[in-house]
Design a protein around this motif. Structure first.
Motif, PDB file in Angstrom:
ATOM      1  N   PHE A   1      -6.085  24.795   0.017  1.00  0.00           N
ATOM      2  CA  PHE A   1      -6.032  23.520  -0.596  1.00  0.00           C
ATOM      3  C   PHE A   1      -4.533  23.328  -1.161  1.00  0.00           C
ATOM      4  O   PHE A   1      -4.082  22.052  -1.464  1.00  0.00           O
ATOM      5  CB  PHE A   1      -6.892  23.819  -1.776  1.00  0.00           C
ATOM      6  N   ASP A   2      -3.609  24.300  -1.262  1.00  0.00           N
ATOM      7  CA  ASP A   2      -2.219  23.915  -1.695  1.00  0.00           C
ATOM      8  C   ASP A   2      -1.674  23.323  -0.479  1.00  0.00           C
ATOM      9  O   ASP A   2      -0.640  22.472  -0.710  1.00  0.00           O
ATOM     10  CB  ASP A   2      -1.490  25.205  -1.983  1.00  0.00           C
TER      11      ASP A   2
ATOM     12  N   LEU B   1       0.330  18.279   2.211  1.00  0.00           N
ATOM     13  CA  LEU B   1       0.351  17.599   3.220  1.00  0.00           C
ATOM     14  C   LEU B   1       0.257  16.205   2.884  1.00  0.00           C
ATOM     15  O   LEU B   1       0.718  14.958   3.339  1.00  0.00           O
ATOM     16  CB  LEU B   1      -0.542  17.975   4.239  1.00  0.00           C
ATOM     17  N   LEU B   2      -1.021  15.903   1.810  1.00  0.00           N
ATOM     18  CA  LEU B   2      -1.590  14.665   1.452  1.00  0.00           C
ATOM     19  C   LEU B   2      -1.590  14.796  -0.052  1.00  0.00           C
ATOM     20  O   LEU B   2      -2.517  14.658  -0.705  1.00  0.00           O
ATOM     21  CB  LEU B   2      -2.858  14.177   1.998  1.00  0.00           C
ATOM     22  N   PRO B   3      -0.460  14.703  -0.761  1.00  0.00           N
ATOM     23  CA  PRO B   3      -0.325  14.535  -2.259  1.00  0.00           C
ATOM     24  C   PRO B   3      -1.191  13.206  -2.960  1.00  0.00           C
ATOM     25  O   PRO B   3      -1.320  13.704  -4.122  1.00  0.00           O
ATOM     26  CB  PRO B   3       1.311  14.497  -2.750  1.00  0.00           C
ATOM     27  N   ASP B   4      -1.258  12.300  -2.161  1.00  0.00           N
ATOM     28  CA  ASP B   4      -2.232  11.461  -2.834  1.00  0.00           C
ATOM     29  C   ASP B   4      -3.687  11.731  -3.160  1.00  0.00           C
ATOM     30  O   ASP B   4      -4.206  11.121  -3.832  1.00  0.00           O
ATOM     31  CB  ASP B   4      -1.930  10.045  -2.071  1.00  0.00           C
ATOM     32  N   LEU B   5      -3.919  12.513  -2.230  1.00  0.00           N
ATOM     33  CA  LEU B   5      -5.391  13.080  -2.230  1.00  0.00           C
ATOM     34  C   LEU B   5      -5.607  14.314  -3.199  1.00  0.00           C
ATOM     35  O   LEU B   5      -6.707  15.000  -3.127  1.00  0.00           O
ATOM     36  CB  LEU B   5      -5.853  13.131  -0.815  1.00  0.00           C
ATOM     37  N   ARG B   6      -4.666  14.693  -3.998  1.00  0.00           N
ATOM     38  CA  ARG B   6      -4.620  16.024  -4.719  1.00  0.00           C
ATOM     39  C   ARG B   6      -5.947  16.119  -5.569  1.00  0.00           C
ATOM     40  O   ARG B   6      -6.860  17.012  -5.496  1.00  0.00           O
ATOM     41  CB  ARG B   6      -3.603  16.305  -5.687  1.00  0.00           C
TER      42      ARG B   6
ATOM     43  N   ILE C   1       0.938  -1.129   0.045  1.00  0.00           N
ATOM     44  CA  ILE C   1      -0.048  -0.032   0.015  1.00  0.00           C
ATOM     45  C   ILE C   1       0.895   1.177  -0.146  1.00  0.00           C
ATOM     46  O   ILE C   1       1.660   1.577   1.089  1.00  0.00           O
ATOM     47  CB  ILE C   1      -1.020   0.056   1.156  1.00  0.00           C
ATOM     48  N   ASN C   2       0.827   1.972  -1.307  1.00  0.00           N
ATOM     49  CA  ASN C   2       2.234   2.851  -1.377  1.00  0.00           C
ATOM     50  C   ASN C   2       1.350   4.292  -1.218  1.00  0.00           C
ATOM     51  O   ASN C   2       2.233   5.236  -1.751  1.00  0.00           O
ATOM     52  CB  ASN C   2       2.755   2.653  -2.677  1.00  0.00           C
ATOM     53  N   GLN C   3       0.341   4.605  -0.954  1.00  0.00           N
ATOM     54  CA  GLN C   3      -0.352   5.818  -0.709  1.00  0.00           C
ATOM     55  C   GLN C   3      -1.229   5.788   0.226  1.00  0.00           C
ATOM     56  O   GLN C   3      -1.590   4.954   0.741  1.00  0.00           O
ATOM     57  CB  GLN C   3      -0.793   6.203  -2.457  1.00  0.00           C
ATOM     58  N   VAL C   4      -1.750   7.342   0.506  1.00  0.00           N
ATOM     59  CA  VAL C   4      -2.825   7.394   1.273  1.00  0.00           C
ATOM     60  C   VAL C   4      -4.164   7.010   0.849  1.00  0.00           C
ATOM     61  O   VAL C   4      -4.500   7.796  -0.291  1.00  0.00           O
ATOM     62  CB  VAL C   4      -2.640   8.666   2.335  1.00  0.00           C
ATOM     63  N   TYR C   5      -5.020   6.302   1.536  1.00  0.00           N
ATOM     64  CA  TYR C   5      -6.487   6.100   0.974  1.00  0.00           C
ATOM     65  C   TYR C   5      -7.306   6.870   2.197  1.00  0.00           C
ATOM     66  O   TYR C   5      -6.867   6.539   3.359  1.00  0.00           O
ATOM     67  CB  TYR C   5      -6.835   4.738   0.805  1.00  0.00           C
ATOM     68  N   TYR C   6      -8.345   7.558   1.944  1.00  0.00           N
ATOM     69  CA  TYR C   6      -9.300   7.750   3.002  1.00  0.00           C
ATOM     70  C   TYR C   6     -10.455   7.168   2.736  1.00  0.00           C
ATOM     71  O   TYR C   6     -11.441   7.303   3.509  1.00  0.00           O
ATOM     72  CB  TYR C   6      -9.539   9.468   2.822  1.00  0.00           C
ATOM     73  N   TYR C   7     -10.727   6.013   1.962  1.00  0.00           N
ATOM     74  CA  TYR C   7     -11.906   5.431   1.467  1.00  0.00           C
ATOM     75  C   TYR C   7     -11.335   4.003   1.297  1.00  0.00           C
ATOM     76  O   TYR C   7     -10.300   3.612   1.126  1.00  0.00           O
ATOM     77  CB  TYR C   7     -12.552   5.992   0.211  1.00  0.00           C
ATOM     78  N   THR C   8     -12.404   2.972   1.362  1.00  0.00           N
ATOM     79  CA  THR C   8     -12.330   1.664   0.986  1.00  0.00           C
ATOM     80  C   THR C   8     -11.930   1.264  -0.532  1.00  0.00           C
ATOM     81  O   THR C   8     -12.398   1.779  -1.442  1.00  0.00           O
ATOM     82  CB  THR C   8     -13.432   0.661   1.462  1.00  0.00           C
ATOM     83  N   VAL C   9     -10.849   0.581  -0.492  1.00  0.00           N
ATOM     84  CA  VAL C   9     -10.417   0.151  -2.055  1.00  0.00           C
ATOM     85  C   VAL C   9      -9.799  -1.099  -2.141  1.00  0.00           C
ATOM     86  O   VAL C   9      -9.930  -1.950  -1.284  1.00  0.00           O
ATOM     87  CB  VAL C   9      -9.046   1.053  -2.558  1.00  0.00           C
TER      88      VAL C   9
END
Length: 298
Positions: free
Chosen positions: A272-273, A278-283, A160-168
């Motif tokens: 938002f910048d 902080l969380l580039p995976d969720l851009r 798991i190489n990134q941040v997820y905030y939802y189920t995947v």
């Protein structure tokens, strides 16, 4: 006319004294709230419910102060205004009554704005945290939790190489099995803390926006008071000077009218910048939210 003027002045003085008394009461209330809130939040282990109840109770008490002022306006200011502005014998003095009514309402509006600002500032101080530290703690927790997730088929550790905030679905690199990864509360806490940290970092821009917003209101009231003072003015030179002053105030007010929304847009972009940093995976998720906010604000 003199008797009417004395009556209006006495009523306005009572209003002034009443507003001063309520301001003191509000300050005592908010000071007490700040002192208690720190301990309540520190010991609140039931998802913030104790603090939420305390905050709601405090807001209820502040609202009662607003209601008292509204009651005074409805029972002591407006009846006097209606009674005297409609009497034919006082038709020549109606401008004085209107000016008095406007002045009293302006004082009430200013009091309400100051109370709202004081209430908001007290809540902000009570809820302040060093979100830099909190964010790093949640980020470490998220990375620690995702390292404990294994393939349900072959038992290999999932990459798991990134941040997820939802189920995947995460594909196992060894057996290609599709695994459900639920980031749980740690990811939601991470996203929420990142937003608060982004807002905290962008606070200076918001303070500038609030300054110009308040400046616009102050300039309007200054020009309004000068405009009212012209009603009984007979000296042409004084009239000319006041009209020039009103024009200058309006020019400054228009600058604030333009500046305030520009700074609000700058604040939103800054938040938002920071979120993207902080969380580039969720851009992509952040940018969709940003577009929705700016569309609504416009």
């Amino acid at each position: 006319m003199q008797e009417l003027q004395q009556h209006l002045e006495a009523t306005e003085q009572r209003l002034d004294a009443f507003l001063v008394k309520l301001t003191q009461r509000a300050q005592e209330l908010l000071n007490g709230f700040e002192q208690e809130a720190v301990n309540i939040r520190r010991n609140d282990t039931i998802y913030g419910q104790a603090y939420s109840r305390f905050l709601a109770a405090t807001r209820g008490q502040v609202q009662k102060l607003r209601e008292k002022v509204k009651e005074v306006e409805e029972t002591q200011i407006m009846p006097v205004f209606y009674r005297h502005c409609t009497q034919s014998s006082l038709a020549g003095f109606s401008s004085m009554v209107y000016e008095w009514r406007n002045r009293c309402q302006a004082k009430i509006l200013q009091w309400e704005e100051q109370l709202y600002a004081s209430e908001s500032a007290a809540i902000e101080r009570a809820e302040w945290q060093d979100y830099e530290t909190v964010f790093q703690s949640h980020l470490q927790q998220y990375h620690a939790e995702k390292e404990k997730v294994y393939c349900k088929q072959c038992g290999a550790k999932l990459a798991i190489n990134q941040v997820y905030y939802y189920t995947v679905y995460i594909t196992c690199t060894f057996c290609q099995t599709q695994n459900i990864f639920n980031p749980g509360t740690s990811a939601r806490q991470l996203e929420d803390t990142a937003r608060k940290l982004a807002e905290q970092r962008s606070r200076p821009v918001l303070e500038q926006q609030q300054f110009y917003q308040q400046r616009e209101r102050d300039l309007y009231m200054q020009a309004h008071e000068l405009q009212l003072s012209l009603i009984h003015e007979k000296n042409n030179q004084i009239i000319k000077e006041k009209q020039q002053a009103i024009a200058r105030l309006e020019e400054q007010r228009q600058e604030a009218v333009v500046k305030a929304p520009q700074l609000m847009e700058e604040y939103h972009r800054s938040v938002f910048d920071e979120l993207n940093n902080l969380l580039p995976d969720l851009r992509e998720h952040h940018e969709k939210f940003y577009r929705a906010i700016t569309t609504h604000y416009q």
